[in-house]
Design an enzyme around this catalytic site. Structure first.
Site, PDB file in Angstrom:
ATOM      1  N   THR A  89      19.746  45.422  -3.666  1.00  0.00           N
ATOM      2  CA  THR A  89      18.976  44.187  -3.830  1.00  0.00           C
ATOM      3  C   THR A  89      17.914  43.982  -2.754  1.00  0.00           C
ATOM      4  OG1 THR A  89      20.707  42.989  -2.622  1.00  0.00           O
ATOM      5  CG2 THR A  89      20.838  43.009  -5.033  1.00  0.00           C
ATOM      6  N   ARG A  90      17.995  44.710  -1.668  1.00  0.00           N
ATOM      7  CA  ARG A  90      16.988  44.556  -0.620  1.00  0.00           C
ATOM      8  C   ARG A  90      16.784  45.908   0.058  1.00  0.00           C
ATOM      9  NH1 ARG A  90      14.774  39.919   1.293  1.00  0.00           N
ATOM     10  NH2 ARG A  90      16.321  38.785   0.072  1.00  0.00           N
ATOM     11  N   LEU A  97      19.173  47.535   2.802  1.00  0.00           N
ATOM     12  CA  LEU A  97      19.600  46.477   3.711  1.00  0.00           C
ATOM     13  C   LEU A  97      20.670  45.581   3.116  1.00  0.00           C
ATOM     14  CD1 LEU A  97      16.188  45.297   5.224  1.00  0.00           C
ATOM     15  CD2 LEU A  97      17.771  47.023   6.109  1.00  0.00           C
ATOM     16  N   SER A  98      20.668  45.433   1.808  1.00  0.00           N
ATOM     17  CA  SER A  98      21.625  44.528   1.187  1.00  0.00           C
ATOM     18  C   SER A  98      21.852  44.960  -0.255  1.00  0.00           C
ATOM     19  CB  SER A  98      21.113  43.088   1.228  1.00  0.00           C
ATOM     20  OG  SER A  98      22.091  42.186   0.752  1.00  0.00           O
ATOM     21  N   SER A  99      23.052  44.655  -0.748  1.00  0.00           N
ATOM     22  CA  SER A  99      23.375  45.046  -2.112  1.00  0.00           C
ATOM     23  C   SER A  99      24.367  44.065  -2.705  1.00  0.00           C
ATOM     24  CB  SER A  99      23.954  46.463  -2.144  1.00  0.00           C
ATOM     25  OG  SER A  99      25.186  46.514  -1.455  1.00  0.00           O
TER      26      SER A  99
END
Length: 326
Positions: A89-90, A97-99
């Site tokens: 997601t990022r 960086l993010s999921s």
């Protein structure tokens, strides 16, 4: 259009895709010990938390989003939102960086967290806000706190949660330091990979609290005795998450496995042992131990925290096989 307003006809697709995901998680047995979690996954729409995500393609990532001008791509985005798979997601400069974690693994972790009505929960790693929404549905907003280092992540998580009708405490800060102003916590769930157990968490826990989080490609479940002591075993479940960022040691360099048998190099449990003992055992020493102990499963390993010290162990915290954690 916005993530909360789907095309005419896509509402039915979202409902059927969510129902299919719930059936898939049910079949996996993830919440068999606490089937109340089924209601949370039925009620909380995952697509509200992933208005866009990235899929890996040759040479990088492709962005899928709910406002794509092409209806077929919007349908593909929606189906992907309800796949039992992690979603990136990022991404920044090619780094994830993010999921949003795999839903069946989320269900397994929430079940293993063993929450009860009235428990206060701290989530380390806000991500999209989806996990916090599931917790809020089960426990109520006032009992749930989620923290992340990146203000962009917490801002978007807060928006997603509000659209879904949930308002837990969303805090921007270093998860390794916890959220002392919201303590004490009965449960801490970690959705990013650890290299050790941050000592700041233990004083923020109520006696008997449970900490569950990813460590060394496994999931460690700790029971907190008091503000300086905790201990527990790994679950059998493998787990791979984005690393915890902030006030934590850097991850070690991957070990060189040249010269080891192919079956060891490709074995999930041997890689777990290598990661858990990184910097303490060289790969050949780890291989000798692995063979001598009949290729031990994750459940035979555990972690103890005692004051400033923390160590991983095989079979017995006071036994011959123990390795300090950083």
């Amino acid at each position: 259009m916005g993530a909360h307003a789907l095309d005419p006809g896509l509402d039915d697709l979202a409902a059927s895709a969510r129902a299919a995901l719930v059936r898939e998680i049910e079949a996996s047995g993830a919440w068999a010990a606490d089937p109340v979690w089924r209601k949370a996954f039925e009620a909380v729409p995952r697509h509200l938390f992933v208005p866009y995500y990235y899929v890996g393609v040759l040479g990088g990532y492709e962005r899928m989003w709910g406002e794509d001008p092409d209806r077929r791509r919007r349908e593909r985005w929606l189906r992907g939102a309800y796949a039992d798979a992690p979603l990136a997601t990022r991404v920044r400069d090619g780094e994830l960086l993010s999921s949003s974690s795999q839903p069946s693994l989320m269900a397994k972790m929430l079940t293993e967290l063993a929450v009860r009505d009235g428990h206060t929960v701290l989530e380390i790693g806000a991500g999209t806000g989806y996990n916090a929404a599931l917790l809020s549905y089960r426990l109520g907003d006032d009992l749930v706190t989620t923290v992340d280092l990146d203000p962009e992540i917490t801002d978007s998580a807060r928006r997603h949660l509000a659209i879904a009708g949930h308002r837990p405490a969303v805090v921007t800060g270093d998860g390794a330091r916890g959220v002392p102003e919201r303590a004490p916590f009965d449960r801490i769930i970690v959705t990013c990979t650890l290299t050790s157990i941050p000592r700041a968490w233990l004083p923020q826990c109520a006696p008997g609290a449970r900490i569950l989080g990813p460590l060394a490609t496994g999931l460690i479940a700790l029971r907190v005795r008091d503000g300086r002591h905790a201990e527990g075993h790994f679950l059998h479940t493998p787990a791979f998450f984005v690393p915890l960022r902030g006030d934590t040691p850097p991850e070690p360099e991957p070990p060189q496995l040249d010269g080891l048998p192919h079956r060891a190099r490709t074995d999930d449990l041997f890689r777990f042992l290598l990661t858990l003992t990184a910097g303490r055992l060289d790969p050949y020493e780890a291989y000798v131990l692995w063979e001598r102990e009949h290729q031990p499963t994750r459940e035979r390993f555990g972690v103890t925290v005692s004051g400033a010290d923390a160590w991983a162990w095989l079979d017995d915290p006071a036994g011959p096989y123990a390795w300090p954690l950083r």
